[in-house]
Design a protein around this motif. Sequence first.
Motif, PDB file in Angstrom:
ATOM      1  N   THR A   3       1.151  -1.170  -0.009  1.00 30.57           N
ATOM      2  CA  THR A   3       0.118  -0.157  -0.273  1.00 30.57           C
ATOM      3  C   THR A   3       1.106   0.973  -0.103  1.00 30.57           C
ATOM      4  O   THR A   3       2.018   1.147   0.671  1.00 30.57           O
ATOM      5  N   ILE A   4       0.747   2.099  -1.012  1.00 31.37           N
ATOM      6  CA  ILE A   4       1.231   3.295  -1.229  1.00 31.37           C
ATOM      7  C   ILE A   4       0.530   4.517  -1.150  1.00 31.37           C
ATOM      8  O   ILE A   4      -1.064   4.563  -1.057  1.00 31.37           O
ATOM      9  N   LYS A   5       0.905   5.363  -0.681  1.00 28.21           N
ATOM     10  CA  LYS A   5       0.014   7.373  -0.311  1.00 28.21           C
ATOM     11  C   LYS A   5       0.529   7.737  -0.910  1.00 28.21           C
ATOM     12  O   LYS A   5       1.292   8.029  -1.267  1.00 28.21           O
ATOM     13  N   TYR A   6      -0.233   8.732  -2.178  1.00 21.13           N
ATOM     14  CA  TYR A   6       0.092   9.555  -2.857  1.00 21.13           C
ATOM     15  C   TYR A   6      -1.198  10.205  -3.243  1.00 21.13           C
ATOM     16  O   TYR A   6      -1.651  10.207  -3.246  1.00 21.13           O
ATOM     17  N   TYR A  22      -0.312  -1.075  -5.461  1.00 20.83           N
ATOM     18  CA  TYR A  22       1.454  -0.804  -5.992  1.00 20.83           C
ATOM     19  C   TYR A  22       1.755  -2.269  -6.112  1.00 20.83           C
ATOM     20  O   TYR A  22       2.227  -2.889  -5.079  1.00 20.83           O
ATOM     21  N   SER A  23       2.268  -2.353  -7.218  1.00 21.25           N
ATOM     22  CA  SER A  23       2.345  -3.862  -7.718  1.00 21.25           C
ATOM     23  C   SER A  23       4.262  -3.252  -7.995  1.00 21.25           C
ATOM     24  O   SER A  23       3.864  -3.264  -8.996  1.00 21.25           O
ATOM     25  N   PRO A  24       5.448  -3.390  -7.939  1.00 21.00           N
ATOM     26  CA  PRO A  24       6.403  -3.172  -8.690  1.00 21.00           C
ATOM     27  C   PRO A  24       6.477  -4.323  -9.883  1.00 21.00           C
ATOM     28  O   PRO A  24       5.811  -5.119 -10.362  1.00 21.00           O
ATOM     29  N   ALA A  37       4.387  -2.451 -13.944  1.00 23.79           N
ATOM     30  CA  ALA A  37       4.257  -1.569 -12.104  1.00 23.79           C
ATOM     31  C   ALA A  37       2.178  -1.389 -12.840  1.00 23.79           C
ATOM     32  O   ALA A  37       1.960  -0.912 -13.674  1.00 23.79           O
ATOM     33  N   GLN A  38       1.984  -1.543 -11.327  1.00 21.51           N
ATOM     34  CA  GLN A  38       0.813  -1.817 -11.713  1.00 21.51           C
ATOM     35  C   GLN A  38       0.090  -0.255 -10.188  1.00 21.51           C
ATOM     36  O   GLN A  38       0.168  -1.253  -9.151  1.00 21.51           O
ATOM     37  N   ALA A  39      -0.382   0.170 -10.622  1.00 26.08           N
ATOM     38  CA  ALA A  39      -0.885   0.815  -8.876  1.00 26.08           C
ATOM     39  C   ALA A  39      -2.816   1.299  -9.022  1.00 26.08           C
ATOM     40  O   ALA A  39      -3.570   0.835 -10.085  1.00 26.08           O
ATOM     41  N   ILE A  40      -3.613   0.356  -7.685  1.00 30.30           N
ATOM     42  CA  ILE A  40      -5.303  -0.073  -7.864  1.00 30.30           C
ATOM     43  C   ILE A  40      -5.257   0.934  -6.789  1.00 30.30           C
ATOM     44  O   ILE A  40      -5.500   1.162  -5.966  1.00 30.30           O
ATOM     45  N   LEU A  41      -6.389   2.047  -7.122  1.00 35.19           N
ATOM     46  CA  LEU A  41      -6.993   3.327  -5.835  1.00 35.19           C
ATOM     47  C   LEU A  41      -7.729   2.049  -5.041  1.00 35.19           C
ATOM     48  O   LEU A  41      -8.773   1.730  -5.360  1.00 35.19           O
ATOM     49  N   ILE A  42      -7.573   2.591  -4.344  1.00 35.75           N
ATOM     50  CA  ILE A  42      -8.305   2.113  -2.895  1.00 35.75           C
ATOM     51  C   ILE A  42      -9.565   3.247  -2.121  1.00 35.75           C
ATOM     52  O   ILE A  42     -10.512   3.273  -1.936  1.00 35.75           O
ATOM     53  N   SER A  43      -8.614   4.504  -2.268  1.00 39.36           N
ATOM     54  CA  SER A  43      -9.538   5.486  -1.631  1.00 39.36           C
ATOM     55  C   SER A  43      -8.475   7.240  -2.532  1.00 39.36           C
ATOM     56  O   SER A  43      -7.538   7.405  -2.145  1.00 39.36           O
ATOM     57  N   ALA A  44     -10.102   7.446  -2.447  1.00 38.95           N
ATOM     58  CA  ALA A  44      -8.931   9.317  -2.737  1.00 38.95           C
ATOM     59  C   ALA A  44      -9.750  10.558  -1.688  1.00 38.95           C
ATOM     60  O   ALA A  44     -10.979  10.005  -1.968  1.00 38.95           O
ATOM     61  N   LYS A  45      -8.917  10.989  -0.481  1.00 36.88           N
ATOM     62  CA  LYS A  45      -9.812  11.604   0.350  1.00 36.88           C
ATOM     63  C   LYS A  45      -9.661  12.959  -0.223  1.00 36.88           C
ATOM     64  O   LYS A  45      -8.770  13.615   0.079  1.00 36.88           O
ATOM     65  N   ALA A  46     -10.741  13.824   0.022  1.00 36.57           N
ATOM     66  CA  ALA A  46     -10.583  15.199   0.532  1.00 36.57           C
ATOM     67  C   ALA A  46     -11.545  15.744   1.502  1.00 36.57           C
ATOM     68  O   ALA A  46     -13.213  15.095   1.723  1.00 36.57           O
ATOM     69  N   GLY A  47     -10.629  16.301   2.261  1.00 37.38           N
ATOM     70  CA  GLY A  47     -11.357  17.158   3.641  1.00 37.38           C
ATOM     71  C   GLY A  47     -11.766  16.023   4.252  1.00 37.38           C
ATOM     72  O   GLY A  47     -12.598  16.214   5.597  1.00 37.38           O
ATOM     73  N   GLY A  48     -10.764  14.388   4.769  1.00 35.62           N
ATOM     74  CA  GLY A  48     -10.920  13.230   5.120  1.00 35.62           C
ATOM     75  C   GLY A  48     -12.215  12.642   4.547  1.00 35.62           C
ATOM     76  O   GLY A  48     -12.605  11.686   4.988  1.00 35.62           O
ATOM     77  N   VAL A  49     -12.958  13.121   3.747  1.00 40.33           N
ATOM     78  CA  VAL A  49     -13.950  11.946   3.440  1.00 40.33           C
ATOM     79  C   VAL A  49     -13.656  11.689   1.960  1.00 40.33           C
ATOM     80  O   VAL A  49     -12.929  12.000   0.576  1.00 40.33           O
ATOM     81  N   GLU A  65      -1.887   6.262 -13.466  1.00 37.00           N
ATOM     82  CA  GLU A  65      -0.505   6.595 -13.325  1.00 37.00           C
ATOM     83  C   GLU A  65       0.394   7.266 -12.834  1.00 37.00           C
ATOM     84  O   GLU A  65       2.122   7.350 -12.952  1.00 37.00           O
ATOM     85  N   GLY A  66      -0.041   8.228 -12.273  1.00 35.41           N
ATOM     86  CA  GLY A  66       1.103   9.712 -11.179  1.00 35.41           C
ATOM     87  C   GLY A  66       0.933   8.624 -10.804  1.00 35.41           C
ATOM     88  O   GLY A  66       2.351   8.996 -10.167  1.00 35.41           O
ATOM     89  N   ALA A  67       0.879   7.464  -9.762  1.00 33.77           N
ATOM     90  CA  ALA A  67       1.164   7.062  -8.656  1.00 33.77           C
ATOM     91  C   ALA A  67       2.065   6.238  -9.151  1.00 33.77           C
ATOM     92  O   ALA A  67       2.779   6.186  -8.389  1.00 33.77           O
ATOM     93  N   VAL A  68       1.974   4.870  -9.571  1.00 35.70           N
ATOM     94  CA  VAL A  68       3.002   4.407 -10.665  1.00 35.70           C
ATOM     95  C   VAL A  68       4.251   5.182 -10.714  1.00 35.70           C
ATOM     96  O   VAL A  68       5.583   4.870 -10.345  1.00 35.70           O
ATOM     97  N   TRP A  69       4.593   6.730 -11.523  1.00 32.87           N
ATOM     98  CA  TRP A  69       5.725   7.463 -11.422  1.00 32.87           C
ATOM     99  C   TRP A  69       6.004   8.163 -10.671  1.00 32.87           C
ATOM    100  O   TRP A  69       7.331   8.009 -10.669  1.00 32.87           O
ATOM    101  N   SER A  70       5.157   8.168  -9.584  1.00 29.23           N
ATOM    102  CA  SER A  70       5.616   8.395  -7.927  1.00 29.23           C
ATOM    103  C   SER A  70       6.455   8.007  -7.620  1.00 29.23           C
ATOM    104  O   SER A  70       7.585   8.417  -6.798  1.00 29.23           O
ATOM    105  N   GLN A  71       6.516   6.394  -8.362  1.00 27.78           N
ATOM    106  CA  GLN A  71       7.706   5.651  -7.050  1.00 27.78           C
ATOM    107  C   GLN A  71       8.190   4.750  -8.313  1.00 27.78           C
ATOM    108  O   GLN A  71       9.076   3.641  -7.237  1.00 27.78           O
TER     109      GLN A  71
END
Length: 72
Positions: A3-6, A22-24, A37-49, A65-71
């Motif tokens: 699990t990664i944070k982005y 995230y899978s490298p 490499a692959q990333a699958i979104l689990i959650s996206a929070k705005a203001g804690g929601v 895609e942005g999360a994969v590039w960040s790794q």
Amino acid sequence: MRTIKYSHYHGEGLTLACELEYSPAEAETEITPAYPAQAILISAKAGGVDVSPLLSDYIVAMIEEGAVWSQS
């Protein structure tokens, strides 16, 4: 898989705090093909929601895609 944070910046000052699985990338071997490499979104929070159910497929793809590039 881990699990990664982005943080995804989505215009007009909106930042989504995202959590993804995230899978490298894996190199090709004699018996298996290369695996990107692959990333699958689990959650996206705005203001804690968690707003991930409200996001379009296009936005989810941008976040993943942005999360994969960040790794790399």
